[in-house]
Write a protein that holds these residues in place. Structure first.
Motif, PDB file in Angstrom:
ATOM      1  N   ASN A 108      -7.519  -8.223  -8.748  1.00  0.00           N
ATOM      2  CA  ASN A 108      -6.540  -8.405  -9.823  1.00  0.00           C
ATOM      3  C   ASN A 108      -5.358  -9.262  -9.359  1.00  0.00           C
ATOM      4  O   ASN A 108      -4.839 -10.102 -10.110  1.00  0.00           O
ATOM      5  CB  ASN A 108      -6.031  -7.047 -10.311  1.00  0.00           C
ATOM      6  CG  ASN A 108      -7.119  -6.252 -11.009  1.00  0.00           C
ATOM      7  OD1 ASN A 108      -8.056  -6.821 -11.564  1.00  0.00           O
ATOM      8  ND2 ASN A 108      -7.005  -4.940 -10.974  1.00  0.00           N
ATOM      9  N   ILE A 109      -4.921  -9.026  -8.112  1.00  0.00           N
ATOM     10  CA  ILE A 109      -3.818  -9.823  -7.566  1.00  0.00           C
ATOM     11  C   ILE A 109      -4.226 -11.288  -7.455  1.00  0.00           C
ATOM     12  O   ILE A 109      -3.440 -12.190  -7.767  1.00  0.00           O
ATOM     13  CB  ILE A 109      -3.398  -9.267  -6.193  1.00  0.00           C
ATOM     14  CG1 ILE A 109      -2.790  -7.869  -6.358  1.00  0.00           C
ATOM     15  CG2 ILE A 109      -2.405 -10.200  -5.501  1.00  0.00           C
ATOM     16  CD1 ILE A 109      -2.625  -7.105  -5.061  1.00  0.00           C
ATOM     17  N   ALA A 280       2.923 -20.550   4.538  1.00  0.00           N
ATOM     18  CA  ALA A 280       3.417 -20.422   3.170  1.00  0.00           C
ATOM     19  C   ALA A 280       2.411 -19.675   2.299  1.00  0.00           C
ATOM     20  O   ALA A 280       2.792 -18.908   1.410  1.00  0.00           O
ATOM     21  CB  ALA A 280       3.708 -21.801   2.587  1.00  0.00           C
ATOM     22  N   GLY A 281       1.114 -19.900   2.562  1.00  0.00           N
ATOM     23  CA  GLY A 281       0.082 -19.205   1.794  1.00  0.00           C
ATOM     24  C   GLY A 281       0.092 -17.711   2.029  1.00  0.00           C
ATOM     25  O   GLY A 281      -0.076 -16.914   1.098  1.00  0.00           O
ATOM     26  N   LEU A 286       1.570 -12.204   0.114  1.00  0.00           N
ATOM     27  CA  LEU A 286       2.332 -10.967   0.292  1.00  0.00           C
ATOM     28  C   LEU A 286       3.293 -10.739  -0.872  1.00  0.00           C
ATOM     29  O   LEU A 286       3.457  -9.614  -1.350  1.00  0.00           O
ATOM     30  CB  LEU A 286       3.111 -11.000   1.619  1.00  0.00           C
ATOM     31  CG  LEU A 286       2.254 -10.958   2.900  1.00  0.00           C
ATOM     32  CD1 LEU A 286       3.149 -11.192   4.123  1.00  0.00           C
ATOM     33  CD2 LEU A 286       1.533  -9.630   3.028  1.00  0.00           C
ATOM     34  N   ALA A 287       3.932 -11.825  -1.321  1.00  0.00           N
ATOM     35  CA  ALA A 287       4.884 -11.705  -2.428  1.00  0.00           C
ATOM     36  C   ALA A 287       4.187 -11.257  -3.710  1.00  0.00           C
ATOM     37  O   ALA A 287       4.708 -10.405  -4.445  1.00  0.00           O
ATOM     38  CB  ALA A 287       5.586 -13.045  -2.649  1.00  0.00           C
ATOM     39  N   PHE A 288       2.997 -11.789  -3.977  1.00  0.00           N
ATOM     40  CA  PHE A 288       2.275 -11.385  -5.192  1.00  0.00           C
ATOM     41  C   PHE A 288       1.797  -9.939  -5.087  1.00  0.00           C
ATOM     42  O   PHE A 288       1.758  -9.218  -6.086  1.00  0.00           O
ATOM     43  CB  PHE A 288       1.101 -12.334  -5.433  1.00  0.00           C
ATOM     44  CG  PHE A 288       1.432 -13.471  -6.354  1.00  0.00           C
ATOM     45  CD1 PHE A 288       1.058 -13.450  -7.696  1.00  0.00           C
ATOM     46  CD2 PHE A 288       2.133 -14.569  -5.900  1.00  0.00           C
ATOM     47  CE1 PHE A 288       1.389 -14.494  -8.546  1.00  0.00           C
ATOM     48  CE2 PHE A 288       2.461 -15.624  -6.746  1.00  0.00           C
ATOM     49  CZ  PHE A 288       2.093 -15.585  -8.070  1.00  0.00           C
ATOM     50  N   ALA A 292       2.874  -6.801  -7.564  1.00  0.00           N
ATOM     51  CA  ALA A 292       1.882  -6.001  -8.298  1.00  0.00           C
ATOM     52  C   ALA A 292       1.982  -4.515  -8.017  1.00  0.00           C
ATOM     53  O   ALA A 292       1.394  -3.703  -8.715  1.00  0.00           O
ATOM     54  CB  ALA A 292       0.472  -6.493  -7.954  1.00  0.00           C
ATOM     55  N   SER A 293       2.724  -4.139  -6.968  1.00  0.00           N
ATOM     56  CA  SER A 293       2.774  -2.719  -6.576  1.00  0.00           C
ATOM     57  C   SER A 293       3.731  -1.938  -7.462  1.00  0.00           C
ATOM     58  O   SER A 293       4.584  -2.501  -8.135  1.00  0.00           O
ATOM     59  CB  SER A 293       3.208  -2.604  -5.123  1.00  0.00           C
ATOM     60  OG  SER A 293       4.509  -3.114  -4.935  1.00  0.00           O
TER      61      SER A 293
END
Length: 293
Positions: A108-109, A280-281, A286-288, A292-293
């Motif tokens: 989903n992420i 950067a990837g 990690l940011a996404f 989502a959490s």
């Protein structure tokens, strides 16, 4: 090395324009700086690369001999520079996730990420906690998303989000109508569980502290869907993440069994090698995940 790439740039620009002033302009240098660079290059090797014809600098035989090699060397240097600059771009991110996270969260992420960044490149593999840990340690993947609790001096272990396990059975199981599952019920049940080495099994074993040796473990399976099907066929009682069971509970295919005296809360983690550069990837992934959490 007795020459610099900048000196080669000046040499090639001068060979192209046959004029030091125009060469300097093309490289955004002062004429004096360009002249000094070319002079130093010739002096370092005690060689003349140009014939001076008035204001024009014309390549001589020695200059012609090294021109193609200098061009090839600068091209290779640009490729190295491009590779070094890729840390500023997302690039391909190799993510390893344990089964519950991979099948029910990471997919989903990834979908959310691709809606915002259509060019994102993520390679997602799924395995149990022990396997994911080893892949991170071996640099086979960039980061892991795991359910199990681990300690390792070479890994950064970052808490992500909480999760809880649920005990469940088929709707027609004898325990399905119970409002509370006692420890005696737990010990008398036939259990269908994840295999040792999985984060889910680790959390289950911890929750069953004190009575674990008395449990009747009938089957150990590597896949959550296989456990759900086996329990749905009334072969026994299972315990999996609530994330993996929500849809089945809503449909009525499976029934949650309350076990309030046992602690099934656990933490999901990111793991990264301490020596692994966070591109950067990786930071974007990690940011996404945090979003989502």
């Amino acid at each position: 090395m007795r020459f610099s790439l900048r000196q080669l740039e000046v040499f090639l620009a001068t060979a192209h324009y046959q004029n030091i002033s125009k060469a300097a302009d093309s490289l955004a240098m002062s004429q004096s700086a360009a002249s000094s660079a070319l002079k130093e290059l010739e002096q370092q090797f005690d060689v003349l690369l140009f014939d001076r014809v008035g204001k024009r600098l014309q390549l001589n035989e020695q200059g012609r001999l090294i021109r193609s090699r200098a061009e090839a060397l600068l091209e290779q240097a640009k490729e190295v520079e491009s590779a070094l600059m890729q840390h500023q771009e997302a690039g391909v991110v190799k993510v390893g996730a344990t089964l519950t996270i991979g099948n029910y969260l990471a997919v989903n992420i990834l979908g959310d990420l691709l809606q915002v960044h259509a060019d994102a490149q993520v390679e997602l593999s799924v395995a149990n906690t022990q396997s994911i840990v080893q892949q991170v340690l071996n640099y086979d993947i960039d980061l892991g998303m795991i359910e199990g609790e681990i300690q390792h001096s070479e890994l950064d272990i970052i808490p992500w989000r909480e999760d809880d396990l649920c005990v469940f059975c088929a709707p027609h199981h004898p325990l399905a109508k119970k409002t509370l599952l006692s420890d005696e019920d737990i010990k008398n049940s036939h259990w269908i569980l994840r295999e040792s080495g999985s984060g889910t099994r680790q959390a289950f074993d911890r929750a069953m502290h004190g009575i674990l040796p008395e449990l009747n473990i009938m089957l150990e399976l590597q896949h959550t869907e296989a456990i759900k099907r086996a329990v749905g066929k009334n072969l026994g009682v299972g315990c999996l993440s609530r994330i993996a069971l929500e849809d089945a509970f809503k449909r009525g295919d499976l029934v949650e069994l309350p076990v309030p005296q046992r602690d099934f809360i656990r933490t999901l983690y990111f793991i990264l090698h301490k020596k692994k550069h966070r591109s950067a990837g990786i930071e974007r992934w990690l940011a996404f995940c945090q979003r989502a959490s």
